[in-house]
Motif scaffolding. Structure first.
Motif, mmCIF file in Angstrom:
data_model
loop_
_atom_site.group_PDB
_atom_site.id
_atom_site.type_symbol
_atom_site.label_atom_id
_atom_site.label_comp_id
_atom_site.label_asym_id
_atom_site.label_seq_id
_atom_site.Cartn_x
_atom_site.Cartn_y
_atom_site.Cartn_z
ATOM 1 N N TYR A 51 1.779 1.265 -2.533
ATOM 2 C CA TYR A 51 1.301 1.775 -3.827
ATOM 3 C C TYR A 51 0.552 3.099 -3.651
ATOM 4 O O TYR A 51 0.711 4.023 -4.447
ATOM 5 C CB TYR A 51 0.404 0.731 -4.511
ATOM 6 C CG TYR A 51 1.050 -0.631 -4.641
ATOM 7 C CD1 TYR A 51 2.209 -0.810 -5.380
ATOM 8 C CD2 TYR A 51 0.506 -1.754 -4.008
ATOM 9 C CE1 TYR A 51 2.815 -2.068 -5.485
ATOM 10 C CE2 TYR A 51 1.098 -3.004 -4.105
ATOM 11 C CZ TYR A 51 2.257 -3.153 -4.842
ATOM 12 O OH TYR A 51 2.853 -4.396 -4.952
ATOM 13 N N VAL B 62 -9.643 -0.987 -5.496
ATOM 14 C CA VAL B 62 -9.703 -1.100 -6.959
ATOM 15 C C VAL B 62 -9.102 0.124 -7.647
ATOM 16 O O VAL B 62 -8.359 0.008 -8.616
ATOM 17 C CB VAL B 62 -11.173 -1.321 -7.416
ATOM 18 C CG1 VAL B 62 -11.266 -1.292 -8.937
ATOM 19 C CG2 VAL B 62 -11.687 -2.644 -6.883
ATOM 20 N N GLU B 63 -9.407 1.325 -7.100
ATOM 21 C CA GLU B 63 -8.912 2.546 -7.753
ATOM 22 C C GLU B 63 -7.391 2.641 -7.698
ATOM 23 O O GLU B 63 -6.748 3.164 -8.612
ATOM 24 C CB GLU B 63 -9.547 3.807 -7.140
ATOM 25 C CG GLU B 63 -9.293 4.044 -5.671
ATOM 26 C CD GLU B 63 -10.305 3.363 -4.748
ATOM 27 O OE1 GLU B 63 -10.421 3.796 -3.595
ATOM 28 O OE2 GLU B 63 -10.978 2.396 -5.178
ATOM 29 N N GLN C 5 -5.346 -0.027 -7.739
ATOM 30 C CA GLN C 5 -4.901 -0.972 -8.767
ATOM 31 C C GLN C 5 -4.939 -0.328 -10.162
ATOM 32 O O GLN C 5 -3.964 -0.377 -10.913
ATOM 33 C CB GLN C 5 -5.797 -2.219 -8.748
ATOM 34 C CG GLN C 5 -5.417 -3.255 -9.799
ATOM 35 C CD GLN C 5 -6.424 -4.396 -9.849
ATOM 36 O OE1 GLN C 5 -7.559 -4.261 -9.398
ATOM 37 N NE2 GLN C 5 -6.023 -5.511 -10.390
ATOM 38 N N GLU C 6 -6.052 0.297 -10.470
ATOM 39 C CA GLU C 6 -6.225 0.889 -11.803
ATOM 40 C C GLU C 6 -5.246 2.039 -12.045
ATOM 41 O O GLU C 6 -4.622 2.125 -13.101
ATOM 42 C CB GLU C 6 -7.667 1.366 -11.980
ATOM 43 C CG GLU C 6 -8.655 0.197 -12.072
ATOM 44 C CD GLU C 6 -10.119 0.647 -12.072
ATOM 45 O OE1 GLU C 6 -10.371 1.835 -11.745
ATOM 46 O OE2 GLU C 6 -10.986 -0.180 -12.380
ATOM 47 N N GLN C 7 -5.092 2.906 -11.062
ATOM 48 C CA GLN C 7 -4.176 4.049 -11.203
ATOM 49 C C GLN C 7 -2.736 3.592 -11.353
ATOM 50 O O GLN C 7 -1.976 4.131 -12.168
ATOM 51 C CB GLN C 7 -4.284 4.967 -9.981
ATOM 52 C CG GLN C 7 -5.524 5.834 -9.943
ATOM 53 C CD GLN C 7 -5.576 6.651 -8.646
ATOM 54 O OE1 GLN C 7 -4.567 7.122 -8.135
ATOM 55 N NE2 GLN C 7 -6.769 6.792 -8.101
ATOM 56 N N GLU D 155 -1.572 0.679 -12.449
ATOM 57 C CA GLU D 155 -1.350 0.024 -13.746
ATOM 58 C C GLU D 155 -1.267 1.053 -14.870
ATOM 59 O O GLU D 155 -0.445 0.927 -15.786
ATOM 60 C CB GLU D 155 -2.468 -0.987 -14.026
ATOM 61 C CG GLU D 155 -2.380 -2.209 -13.141
ATOM 62 C CD GLU D 155 -3.306 -3.345 -13.557
ATOM 63 O OE1 GLU D 155 -3.021 -4.492 -13.204
ATOM 64 O OE2 GLU D 155 -4.315 -3.071 -14.249
ATOM 65 N N GLN D 156 -2.092 2.073 -14.776
ATOM 66 C CA GLN D 156 -2.073 3.131 -15.792
ATOM 67 C C GLN D 156 -0.741 3.895 -15.742
ATOM 68 O O GLN D 156 -0.156 4.231 -16.762
ATOM 69 C CB GLN D 156 -3.235 4.098 -15.548
ATOM 70 C CG GLN D 156 -3.463 5.077 -16.682
ATOM 71 C CD GLN D 156 -4.715 5.935 -16.447
ATOM 72 O OE1 GLN D 156 -5.396 5.802 -15.439
ATOM 73 N NE2 GLN D 156 -5.007 6.805 -17.390
ATOM 74 N N LYS E 92 1.420 -4.799 -14.407
ATOM 75 C CA LYS E 92 0.227 -5.410 -13.821
ATOM 76 C C LYS E 92 0.348 -5.439 -12.299
ATOM 77 O O LYS E 92 1.376 -5.820 -11.750
ATOM 78 C CB LYS E 92 0.049 -6.849 -14.334
ATOM 79 C CG LYS E 92 -0.133 -6.956 -15.842
ATOM 80 C CD LYS E 92 -1.437 -6.339 -16.288
ATOM 81 C CE LYS E 92 -1.660 -6.518 -17.787
ATOM 82 N NZ LYS E 92 -2.865 -5.822 -18.251
ATOM 83 N N ASN F 143 -5.040 -13.166 -8.016
ATOM 84 C CA ASN F 143 -5.614 -12.949 -9.336
ATOM 85 C C ASN F 143 -4.547 -13.245 -10.385
ATOM 86 O O ASN F 143 -3.340 -13.185 -10.106
ATOM 87 C CB ASN F 143 -6.104 -11.504 -9.469
ATOM 88 C CG ASN F 143 -7.522 -11.335 -8.947
ATOM 89 O OD1 ASN F 143 -8.482 -11.622 -9.633
ATOM 90 N ND2 ASN F 143 -7.650 -10.891 -7.694
ATOM 91 N N ARG G 116 -9.436 -11.145 -14.405
ATOM 92 C CA ARG G 116 -9.181 -10.601 -13.077
ATOM 93 C C ARG G 116 -10.481 -9.953 -12.606
ATOM 94 O O ARG G 116 -11.072 -9.153 -13.328
ATOM 95 C CB ARG G 116 -8.077 -9.546 -13.118
ATOM 96 C CG ARG G 116 -6.727 -10.116 -13.474
ATOM 97 C CD ARG G 116 -5.623 -9.082 -13.280
ATOM 98 N NE ARG G 116 -5.745 -7.962 -14.186
ATOM 99 C CZ ARG G 116 -5.096 -6.817 -14.053
ATOM 100 N NH1 ARG G 116 -4.315 -6.623 -13.013
ATOM 101 N NH2 ARG G 116 -5.232 -5.847 -14.926
ATOM 102 N N LYS H 200 -12.494 -7.619 -9.949
ATOM 103 C CA LYS H 200 -12.334 -6.585 -8.932
ATOM 104 C C LYS H 200 -12.982 -7.009 -7.620
ATOM 105 O O LYS H 200 -14.100 -7.519 -7.611
ATOM 106 C CB LYS H 200 -12.961 -5.278 -9.420
ATOM 107 C CG LYS H 200 -12.213 -4.642 -10.595
ATOM 108 C CD LYS H 200 -12.949 -3.446 -11.149
ATOM 109 C CE LYS H 200 -12.217 -2.860 -12.356
ATOM 110 N NZ LYS H 200 -12.945 -1.723 -12.948
#
Length: 567
Positions: A308, A337-338, A340-342, A344-345, A350, A367, A374, A376
């Protein structure tokens, strides 16, 4: 509920306990081939094969293996990247009643010899370019037959004609193998063998399906004995967790290597159960993944954090449409975490972190993907049919929420034991509980967190790397007096391998020379990326090298560097 606080977080669609039918792994291919005979099971470089074609090819191989003398319980090595052959051979060995020994194609002669000797494999199936490596060690093992296949064998025209020239340019040599004596070509097997069903009775609970090699810091890799029950149970749990995935409609990115249990369960086995199409990626480079996701409209992408990260940081990312992605479970290493967020955006899908280990087939926690909380930094909650506790390292008592101890697991996915290692099995499996060697805690809600590893295993780019194995190689160098290997922080790989070396008096060696030496004896991902030459290494009063002290030094260096950057 008192012992399973996590169950309260399950959406209505996920049961606390799922019913697991007592079917062998190969039976799922039989059923899917009957239900979806003409549906594409795999896509490989522009060529597709249907479930029925995979099924019939697996039967042909099974009958040929039986003709070579393979009996129920015999071990068969599979040394292949993610290609159509990896599907055919996995199920072909199963139909013959054999036990699959997944072998990393990047292994050196030394590593292949060890795994074949330890497993007692009688046959190995491998790519043509690996043939010289296998022949050099064959006499050290119990191998009686070698089955060879080539990437070009399952490529569409004209790629099948062009590929041998690309291969020669890439590897600097080409291999010509004849179908004669104890050497067999898969292409010839497909022409001559029969389509009868060998019909081998399977004891669901006790019969081994695979020997999956893992290791530790106290010795060489161990064969994890996984039964049909172990693997079917874990795939069924995964199916329950991914409840929005539709049977017969998903397109799965096959980038995780099948010689790794994570890829084998969540991609190879689960896709056959669900009738999904797998887009096979033998070499998961970022641009290749991006092209595959866009062109094949991939909906499910099980991966490792480095995959990823590689996509998010690729210079051509904006050229590609990744909006088809609906679900991704990340494993093999902790997911930042960053990232995951990037991700998904970017995709609208998910991406969640899970946790597992080879000894649990491999997944135990994740999760929630769609509905529910979920958290973090958490590995999530245990899957259906799975129990988890945190136990004291001193007393072995179950600890209350918030206290750090060893994570232990119980469930139908937990291994039968280690191959020919009863003492190691007894240490790791106690009263049905699997002692993971990972330190963590559970919060009041029932969510679990990993804080450290009791073992010194290194996880770099999702690969498990065992220091002792590398140290054995380094110690064989004539200039090395002492060596210790540790995992040090790396922003891309998660961890990377660093070797600390004390040279013998009067000897000198450079980093470049050590690197060249290590590459002769170790798979590329195990080779140290960093070397530090010291006059002495930190030790206990009894002379044991303090590996953790070196790791702490590295962490402090990184923290200081980051502090200086911020300042």
């Amino acid at each position: 509920m008192e012992n399973k606080p996590w169950v309260q977080h399950y959406p209505e669609t996920i049961p606390e306990e799922i019913e697991i039918a007592e079917k062998s792994l190969q039976q799922f291919l039989v059923e899917t081939a009957k239900k979806y005979p003409t549906k594409a099971a795999i896509h490989f470089n522009g060529k597709e094969m249907t479930f029925n074609e995979i099924y019939e090819s697996a039967l042909k191989l099974a009958n040929y293996l039986k003709g070579l003398g393979i009996k129920k319980g015999d071990r068969v090595g599979i040394m292949l990247p993610n290609t159509p052959q990896s599907f055919i051979c996995f199920f072909g060995v199963m139909f013959a009643g054999g036990v699959v020994v997944q072998t990393n194609p990047m292994y050196t002669e030394r590593e292949v010899a060890y795994q074949m000797k330890d497993s007692g494999a009688k046959v190995i199936i491998a790519l043509d370019i690996l043939y010289p490596r296998i022949t050099k060690v064959k006499n050290e093992t119990d191998l009686e037959h070698i089955i060879i296949t080539a990437i070009k064998d399952y490529l569409p025209f004209p790629k099948n004609l062009i590929y041998p020239f690309i291969q020669k340019k890439q590897y600097g040599f080409s291999v010509k193998v004849e179908h004669a004596g104890n050497v067999h070509l898969l292409t010839e097997i497909m022409k001559t063998s029969t389509l009868e069903d060998p019909i081998v009775e399977v004891d669901f609970e006790n019969d081994l399906a695979i020997l999956q090699y893992t290791g530790g810091t106290t010795g060489f890799p161990k064969g994890v004995m996984l039964t049909h029950k172990n693997l079917v149970s874990n795939a069924k749990m995964c199916e329950a967790w991914l409840y929005k995935c539709e049977e017969g409609k998903e397109v799965v990115l096959g980038a995780l290597p099948f010689f790794h249990v994570y890829g084998m369960t969540t991609v190879l086995i689960l896709s056959v159960m669900q009738g999904s199409k797998v887009v096979l990626i033998p070499k998961p480079e970022p641009e290749v993944l991006l092209k595959a996701i866009q062109s094949q409209k991939v909906t499910m992408f099980p991966g490792a954090p480095t995959m990823y990260i590689g996509l998010l940081n690729h210079r051509n990312l904006q050229k590609y449409d990744l909006s088809s992605i609906d679900s991704c479970i990340s494993g093999s290493a902790s997911l930042p975490v960053e990232v995951q967020e990037q991700f998904e955006q970017l995709t609208g899908g998910k991406l969640v972190e899970g946790y597992g280990l080879t000894e649990a087939s491999p997944v135990t926690h994740a999760n929630l993907v769609w509905d529910g909380e979920r958290i973090k930094g958490s590995i999530g909650i245990p899957w259906p049919n799975t129990l988890a506790e945190i136990r004291s390292l001193e007393t072995d008592e179950t600890l209350p929420p918030g206290e750090v101890g060893e994570l232990v697991i119980k469930g139908p996915q937990v291994m039968k034991g280690y191959w020919n290692r009863p003492e190691e099995t007894a240490k790791t499996l106690r009263d049905g509980w699997l002692y993971t060697g990972d330190l963590g805690y559970m919060d009041e809600k029932g969510y679990f967190y990993i804080v450290d590893r009791k073992k010194d295993m290194i996880i770099a780019s999702g690969f498990n790397i065992y220091p002792r194995e590398i140290e054995e190689v380094l110690y064989e160098h004539p200039a090395v007096q002492e060596a210790v290997v540790a995992g040090v922080p790396d922003s891309y790989r998660g961890e990377t391998v660093k070797a600390y070396i004390v040279l013998k008096e009067g000897h000198s060696v450079t980093e470049k020379e050590m690197d060249k030496y290590a590459r002769k004896h170790l798979a590329a991902y195990k080779v140290p990326r960093l070397y530090e030459f010291r006059d002495e290494l930190p030790k206990t009063t009894v002379g044991k090298i303090l590996r953790r002290q070196l790791v702490e030094e590295e962490r402090k260096k990184v923290e200081n560097q980051e502090g200086e950057k911020k300042a």
